[in-house]
Design an enzyme around this catalytic site. Structure first.
Site, PDB file in Angstrom:
ATOM      1  N   GLU A  21      35.908  50.727  33.578  1.00  0.00           N
ATOM      2  CA  GLU A  21      36.661  49.692  34.298  1.00  0.00           C
ATOM      3  C   GLU A  21      38.167  49.917  34.151  1.00  0.00           C
ATOM      4  O   GLU A  21      38.621  50.784  33.409  1.00  0.00           O
ATOM      5  CB  GLU A  21      36.317  48.305  33.740  1.00  0.00           C
ATOM      6  CG  GLU A  21      35.473  47.436  34.660  1.00  0.00           C
ATOM      7  CD  GLU A  21      36.274  46.784  35.788  1.00  0.00           C
ATOM      8  OE1 GLU A  21      37.420  47.214  36.040  1.00  0.00           O
ATOM      9  OE2 GLU A  21      35.742  45.864  36.416  1.00  0.00           O
ATOM     10  N   ASN A  44      39.693  38.795  33.437  1.00  0.00           N
ATOM     11  CA  ASN A  44      38.985  39.945  34.009  1.00  0.00           C
ATOM     12  C   ASN A  44      39.909  40.942  34.694  1.00  0.00           C
ATOM     13  O   ASN A  44      39.813  42.141  34.479  1.00  0.00           O
ATOM     14  CB  ASN A  44      37.935  39.433  34.999  1.00  0.00           C
ATOM     15  CG  ASN A  44      37.054  40.515  35.552  1.00  0.00           C
ATOM     16  OD1 ASN A  44      37.456  41.276  36.422  1.00  0.00           O
ATOM     17  ND2 ASN A  44      35.828  40.595  35.045  1.00  0.00           N
ATOM     18  N   ASN A  54      37.233  37.700  40.514  1.00  0.00           N
ATOM     19  CA  ASN A  54      37.250  39.006  39.862  1.00  0.00           C
ATOM     20  C   ASN A  54      38.539  39.740  40.188  1.00  0.00           C
ATOM     21  O   ASN A  54      39.612  39.314  39.795  1.00  0.00           O
ATOM     22  CB  ASN A  54      35.996  39.796  40.265  1.00  0.00           C
ATOM     23  CG  ASN A  54      35.616  40.862  39.276  1.00  0.00           C
ATOM     24  OD1 ASN A  54      36.411  41.730  38.946  1.00  0.00           O
ATOM     25  ND2 ASN A  54      34.386  40.828  38.782  1.00  0.00           N
ATOM     26  N   ASP A 109      34.414  43.599  43.282  1.00  0.00           N
ATOM     27  CA  ASP A 109      34.953  43.695  41.928  1.00  0.00           C
ATOM     28  C   ASP A 109      36.454  43.958  42.019  1.00  0.00           C
ATOM     29  O   ASP A 109      37.196  43.157  42.558  1.00  0.00           O
ATOM     30  CB  ASP A 109      34.204  44.793  41.169  1.00  0.00           C
ATOM     31  CG  ASP A 109      34.208  44.585  39.658  1.00  0.00           C
ATOM     32  OD1 ASP A 109      35.255  44.190  39.125  1.00  0.00           O
ATOM     33  OD2 ASP A 109      33.174  44.841  39.003  1.00  0.00           O
TER      34      ASP A 109
END
Length: 351
Positions: free
Chosen positions: A76, A178, A233, A288
């Site tokens: 990520e 996030n 997100n 995402d």
């Protein structure tokens, strides 16, 4: 319009696909059996799917999706560090940030990265979104510590020492920041879904009854922008900063929203920019992370890989990685898009 597909070279993966749906089903993520390593020689994978001829002005026909490194649990937060001339990115469950360069390949950059506590805990403890502030300092979305934090160390000599930017709203602990983005005036915008909590929505440690999107002013004041999204997100501004795009990684409402940014920094007039809910029946991955190019084109990870949208919300094509795809980032001149997809680090050369 008839779909045209550029076939690159298909590389067959093994391993389970990790998705946001699976995040809600498991409190602890098992590590992969592989040891993270650079992919030498570099191999290619996937396809680039075109829905509109405008894609040819963004990605050269025949471009390849290259695998740079592999063996991660859930990669990520890719970020290019211009002064260091390197890419850094997170592997969330192992609580580690890696660095990758063309010369040296893959190396550990920072550990721990998202949880600095001494009591062992499960869940996604590492850092997630990574960005640089106006002074060029590293800012991290820390799942395990449940805060927005700044690395209190030079980029070329990182050590796990952090300064808290925000960890509470109205006295209540944040869920697990996030992803984040800075506005040019120094305001920090970030999302706060429950993915970093050990039991997600059912975690008794969850103090806020919603999943918020927030703005932190330079004086440290935290403002709630919206609590209407179920799983906020990735987020990014349009080039003129008049629009804020936010991904909602809920499989029941897999959408990207667009909001007008008000003069005071708040957001208004929320509308669905693109709805990908139906696509989840055929492709892996929820909305995402996302990035916006200088020309306003959106690169948004979602069902199938990285979806490419015009500023008007037209789906021009998809970089199909074959994996649930978490995030992406540009190099300084936006000629390369780096992609974190499940256990892989990838890149695609763009125009």
């Amino acid at each position: 319009m008839r779909t045209v597909t550029y076939i690159v070279v298909v590389f067959l993966f093994t391993g389970l696909t990790f998705s946001c749906q699976q995040r809600e089903k498991a409190a602890t993520i098992p590590p992969t059996s592989a040891t993270p390593m650079s992919q030498t020689p570099i191999t290619t994978t996937g396809t680039i799917e075109k829905f509109d001829n405008a894609l040819d002005q963004i990605i050269k026909p025949g471009a390849k999706i290259e695998i740079l490194a592999k063996g991660f649990t859930w990669s990520e937060g890719p970020l290019w560090l211009p002064q260091e001339n390197k890419l850094i990115f997170c592997d969330i469950p192992p609580n580690t940030i890696y660095q990758w360069t063309e010369k040296s390949g893959l190396e550990v950059y920072l550990k721990p990265s998202g949880y600095t506590g001494t009591i062992p805990r499960g869940g996604e403890v590492g850092s997630n979104g990574l960005i640089l502030d106006k002074e060029g300092r590293l800012v991290l979305c820390q799942h395990g510590d449940r805060r927005m934090a700044r690395l209190d160390a030079p980029l070329d000599a990182p050590v796990p020492k952090f300064f808290t930017i925000a960890d509470r709203y109205e006295g209540k602990k944040l869920n697990s920041p996030n992803d984040a983005v800075y506005k040019s005036n120094g305001d920090l915008y970030f999302t706060d879904p429950p993915y970093g909590l050990e039991k997600n929505m059912d975690d008794p440690a969850k103090e806020l009854p919603y999943q918020g999107v927030y703005r932190v002013t330079p004086d440290g004041t935290v403002h709630l922008l919206t609590k209407e999204l179920s799983r906020p997100n990735g987020l990014a501004f349009s080039p003129d900063e008049k629009t804020l795009y936010i991904a909602n990684s809920d499989p029941k409402r897999a959408i990207w929203m667009a909001y007008d940014v008000q003069p005071d920094g708040s957001i208004a007039n929320g509308r669905v920019f693109f709805d990908a809910t139906a696509m989840l029946q055929k492709e892996p991955g929820n909305p995402d992370g996302l990035k916006v190019a200088q020309n306003g084109v959106l690169f948004a990870t979602g069902p199938g890989g990285v979806l490419i949208f015009s500023p008007e919300g037209k789906h021009l094509g998809t970089i199909k990685t074959g994996q649930s795809t978490a995030n992406c980032a540009f190099n300084p001149d936006q000629s390369v898009l780096y992609i974190t997809a499940h256990m892989y680090l990838m890149r695609v050369k763009i125009k």
